[in-house]
Design an enzyme around this catalytic site. Sequence first.
Site, PDB file in Angstrom:
ATOM      1  N   ARG A 164      36.989 -11.026  27.355  1.00 55.85           N
ATOM      2  CA  ARG A 164      36.386 -10.508  28.581  1.00 55.85           C
ATOM      3  C   ARG A 164      34.993  -9.893  28.386  1.00 55.85           C
ATOM      4  NH1 ARG A 164      40.948  -8.609  32.822  1.00 55.85           N
ATOM      5  NH2 ARG A 164      39.656  -9.894  34.146  1.00 55.85           N
ATOM      6  N   PRO A 165      34.051 -10.670  27.842  1.00 51.33           N
ATOM      7  CA  PRO A 165      32.686 -10.151  27.690  1.00 51.33           C
ATOM      8  C   PRO A 165      31.993 -10.030  29.054  1.00 51.33           C
ATOM      9  CG  PRO A 165      32.757 -12.476  27.150  1.00 51.33           C
ATOM     10  CD  PRO A 165      34.173 -12.072  27.447  1.00 51.33           C
ATOM     11  N   ILE A 166      30.881  -9.283  29.105  1.00 52.22           N
ATOM     12  CA  ILE A 166      30.127  -9.184  30.365  1.00 52.22           C
ATOM     13  C   ILE A 166      28.665  -9.600  30.153  1.00 52.22           C
ATOM     14  CG2 ILE A 166      31.624  -7.457  31.444  1.00 52.22           C
ATOM     15  CD1 ILE A 166      29.477  -5.358  30.706  1.00 52.22           C
ATOM     16  N   ASP A 167      28.476 -10.461  29.150  1.00 52.11           N
ATOM     17  CA  ASP A 167      27.111 -10.887  28.829  1.00 52.11           C
ATOM     18  C   ASP A 167      26.410 -11.562  30.013  1.00 52.11           C
ATOM     19  OD1 ASP A 167      29.218 -12.790  28.191  1.00 52.11           O
ATOM     20  OD2 ASP A 167      27.617 -14.142  27.543  1.00 52.11           O
ATOM     21  N   LYS A 221      43.773  -8.427  46.437  1.00 54.30           N
ATOM     22  CA  LYS A 221      43.332  -7.446  45.433  1.00 54.30           C
ATOM     23  C   LYS A 221      41.941  -7.803  44.904  1.00 54.30           C
ATOM     24  CE  LYS A 221      43.983  -6.658  40.567  1.00 54.30           C
ATOM     25  NZ  LYS A 221      43.007  -7.595  40.089  1.00 54.30           N
ATOM     26  N   ASN A 222      41.755  -9.052  44.507  1.00 53.84           N
ATOM     27  CA  ASN A 222      40.488  -9.407  43.858  1.00 53.84           C
ATOM     28  C   ASN A 222      39.308  -9.392  44.824  1.00 53.84           C
ATOM     29  OD1 ASN A 222      41.752  -9.567  41.439  1.00 53.84           O
ATOM     30  ND2 ASN A 222      41.700 -11.798  41.256  1.00 53.84           N
ATOM     31  N   ASP A 238      45.471 -17.342  37.351  1.00 55.24           N
ATOM     32  CA  ASP A 238      46.343 -16.216  37.708  1.00 55.24           C
ATOM     33  C   ASP A 238      47.718 -16.676  38.188  1.00 55.24           C
ATOM     34  OD1 ASP A 238      44.193 -14.687  37.087  1.00 55.24           O
ATOM     35  OD2 ASP A 238      43.927 -13.789  39.055  1.00 55.24           O
ATOM     36  N   ARG A 268      49.651  -2.822  40.068  1.00 52.87           N
ATOM     37  CA  ARG A 268      48.202  -2.947  40.240  1.00 52.87           C
ATOM     38  C   ARG A 268      47.841  -4.058  41.215  1.00 52.87           C
ATOM     39  NH1 ARG A 268      45.052  -4.010  35.139  1.00 52.87           N
ATOM     40  NH2 ARG A 268      43.656  -4.500  36.832  1.00 52.87           N
ATOM     41  N   CYS A 301      43.218  -5.941  32.301  1.00 50.64           N
ATOM     42  CA  CYS A 301      44.267  -6.622  31.543  1.00 50.64           C
ATOM     43  C   CYS A 301      43.696  -7.273  30.282  1.00 50.64           C
ATOM     44  CB  CYS A 301      44.909  -7.720  32.399  1.00 50.64           C
ATOM     45  SG  CYS A 301      45.914  -7.088  33.735  1.00 50.64           S
ATOM     46  N   ILE A 322      40.733 -20.906  30.826  1.00 48.02           N
ATOM     47  CA  ILE A 322      39.860 -19.788  31.217  1.00 48.02           C
ATOM     48  C   ILE A 322      39.992 -18.600  30.261  1.00 48.02           C
ATOM     49  CG2 ILE A 322      39.150 -18.256  33.112  1.00 48.02           C
ATOM     50  CD1 ILE A 322      38.992 -21.110  34.068  1.00 48.02           C
ATOM     51  N   ARG A 340      39.304  -3.264  35.569  1.00 52.13           N
ATOM     52  CA  ARG A 340      38.207  -4.176  35.300  1.00 52.13           C
ATOM     53  C   ARG A 340      37.082  -4.024  36.337  1.00 52.13           C
ATOM     54  NH1 ARG A 340      36.607  -6.319  30.976  1.00 52.13           N
ATOM     55  NH2 ARG A 340      35.177  -8.007  31.351  1.00 52.13           N
TER      56      ARG A 340
HETATM   57  C1  UD1 Z   1      38.428 -12.769  37.882  1.00 47.38           C
HETATM   58  C2  UD1 Z   1      39.743 -12.270  38.407  1.00 47.38           C
HETATM   59  C3  UD1 Z   1      40.884 -12.673  37.491  1.00 47.38           C
HETATM   60  C4  UD1 Z   1      40.857 -14.181  37.227  1.00 47.38           C
HETATM   61  C5  UD1 Z   1      39.469 -14.645  36.798  1.00 47.38           C
HETATM   62  C6  UD1 Z   1      39.368 -16.157  36.685  1.00 47.38           C
HETATM   63  C7  UD1 Z   1      39.060 -10.239  39.558  1.00 47.38           C
HETATM   64  C8  UD1 Z   1      39.092  -8.737  39.594  1.00 47.38           C
HETATM   65  N1  UD1 Z   1      39.665 -10.822  38.516  1.00 47.38           N
HETATM   66  O1  UD1 Z   1      38.229 -12.124  36.626  1.00 47.38           O
HETATM   67  O2  UD1 Z   1      42.093 -12.298  38.120  1.00 47.38           O
HETATM   68  O3  UD1 Z   1      41.778 -14.493  36.219  1.00 47.38           O
HETATM   69  O4  UD1 Z   1      38.482 -14.195  37.729  1.00 47.38           O
HETATM   70  O5  UD1 Z   1      39.704 -16.739  37.901  1.00 47.38           O
HETATM   71  O6  UD1 Z   1      38.533 -10.875  40.447  1.00 47.38           O
HETATM   72  N2  UD1 Z   1      32.951 -14.754  30.802  1.00 47.38           N
HETATM   73  C9  UD1 Z   1      31.971 -14.672  29.837  1.00 47.38           C
HETATM   74  N3  UD1 Z   1      30.937 -13.802  30.053  1.00 47.38           N
HETATM   75  C10 UD1 Z   1      30.841 -13.026  31.167  1.00 47.38           C
HETATM   76  C11 UD1 Z   1      31.848 -13.134  32.150  1.00 47.38           C
HETATM   77  C12 UD1 Z   1      32.893 -14.005  31.947  1.00 47.38           C
HETATM   78  O7  UD1 Z   1      32.017 -15.347  28.822  1.00 47.38           O
HETATM   79  O8  UD1 Z   1      29.875 -12.273  31.291  1.00 47.38           O
HETATM   80  C13 UD1 Z   1      34.088 -15.689  30.584  1.00 47.38           C
HETATM   81  C14 UD1 Z   1      35.410 -14.911  30.420  1.00 47.38           C
HETATM   82  O9  UD1 Z   1      35.598 -14.470  29.089  1.00 47.38           O
HETATM   83  C15 UD1 Z   1      36.422 -15.953  30.840  1.00 47.38           C
HETATM   84  C16 UD1 Z   1      35.681 -16.733  31.948  1.00 47.38           C
HETATM   85  O10 UD1 Z   1      34.285 -16.455  31.751  1.00 47.38           O
HETATM   86  O11 UD1 Z   1      36.716 -16.818  29.787  1.00 47.38           O
HETATM   87  C17 UD1 Z   1      36.084 -16.347  33.359  1.00 47.38           C
HETATM   88  O12 UD1 Z   1      35.773 -15.018  33.603  1.00 47.38           O
HETATM   89  P1  UD1 Z   1      35.451 -14.463  35.072  1.00 47.38           P
HETATM   90  O13 UD1 Z   1      35.418 -15.566  36.057  1.00 47.38           O
HETATM   91  O14 UD1 Z   1      34.262 -13.583  34.954  1.00 47.38           O
HETATM   92  O15 UD1 Z   1      36.737 -13.562  35.351  1.00 47.38           O
HETATM   93  P2  UD1 Z   1      36.779 -12.109  35.968  1.00 47.38           P
HETATM   94  O16 UD1 Z   1      35.766 -11.969  37.031  1.00 47.38           O
HETATM   95  O17 UD1 Z   1      36.837 -11.103  34.867  1.00 47.38           O
END
Ligand code: UD1
Length: 415
Positions: free
Chosen positions: A121-124, A22-23, A304, A396, A116, A326, A92
Amino acid sequence: MHTINIEGGKTLRGEIVVSGAKNSVVGLIPAAVLCDEDVNIYNVPQLSDVDNLIEILEYLNVQVESKEDYIRINPTSMTNKVIHNELSKKLRASYYFMGALLGRYGHVEISFPGGCVIGARPIDLHLKGFKALGATVTEDGDNMIIEAEELVGTNIYLDFASVGATINLMLAAVKAKGKTIIENAAKEPEIVNIATFLNNMGARISGAGTNRIKIEGVDYLHSCFHEVIPDRIEAGTFVVLGAAVSDGLKVCNLIPEHIYSLTEKLREMGVPMEIGPDYVFVKKPEKYNPVDVQTLIYPGFATDLQQVLASLMTKANGTSTIDETIWENRFQNLYELAKMGARIKVEGERAYIYGPTKLVGTTVMATDLRAGAALVVAGLMAEGKTEIQNADYVLRGYEKIVEKLSNIGASIELI
Ligand code: UD1
């Protein structure tokens, strides 16, 4: 909303086949729009997240043809349109259209993604990376406009090795001018799979799978064939299930090194396993040892899989612990597990699971995707009937879950 009903306590056996990841596929589908011809992807799992991404493609006038596990995506007549909230909030991974459309058009308008609720889950880090490549980001509530006259390769250091940011920045940089280096990149196998896909189209990405990814921008991406890697989280879920309730389960079509951190933990718990080139044969032991788990970025223990392992920990002779490093909100499943008889204490990012306890079926709620999977495992372990509400979360990420588990002897139905 669906419900999953389980009559627990059955011994499972036989073979179960792992589907495509999926991912990985949720990154591959948006990545396809960078191509200047059509792309063909195999081993695509039938999941609601995939359907939702196809809906976005069709909205953008991308031609999509899909049959069973195959999908052909032809973006040559695509139109760059605003991706509104109704489309983006369904999952997401809709945010991978940021990197992909920015890379293709230098302009993207999109609403904040859904997904989820397992943390803030920020995207900064994604946005910071786009800016480093020369884009401007205008935020208006939930909507974002990201645009650039020209994307120019540069050095980007990620403060955290984020999976999503690494993929999004790779997508944006593939057609940028010159060389981009992503430092402290995430190393998850899905990132390698997506980089390989782009390279199959003619991209020049090296270092995927290490913490330093180099991308030489190219102008044109051509047609290709590609295969989705096996889903390591689905594989891990089935291996845990085998360790809990089977007298011999062969989990087929997996890459053993992708779940090494899990199988090592299961060995520590005393679970007998035979690990083959593309399978794990597993069965339940006489008794289980307690273990301590800390979730980490790959190749550490996958966050996960901690929720699913927590269900098994209820069987251990003693106290097991989970440190979730995480996500801040990933113990919701434990409160549901407690309704089934588990003895649990949560203190900040650490959870204690006191075993052994006997689980008894009741009505529980899937609060997120992996929490739902953990409750399916718990329901199959429990005595009596378990009703899992909010089961759409499970659908999902687990292809044909009810059919697959029924085939190995589970009494399970989707309502
Ligand atoms: C992906 C996986 C999810 C898995 C996660 C960690 C997908 C679709 N989802 O989620 O199943 O649990 O990796 O292995 O592939 N963070 C920030 N700023 C950002 C981005 C992330 O602070 O801009 C933080 C998040 O809040 C979190 C950590 O980084 O604490 C990990 O996030 P990230 O690796 O980005 O996870 P996803 O890609 O959302």
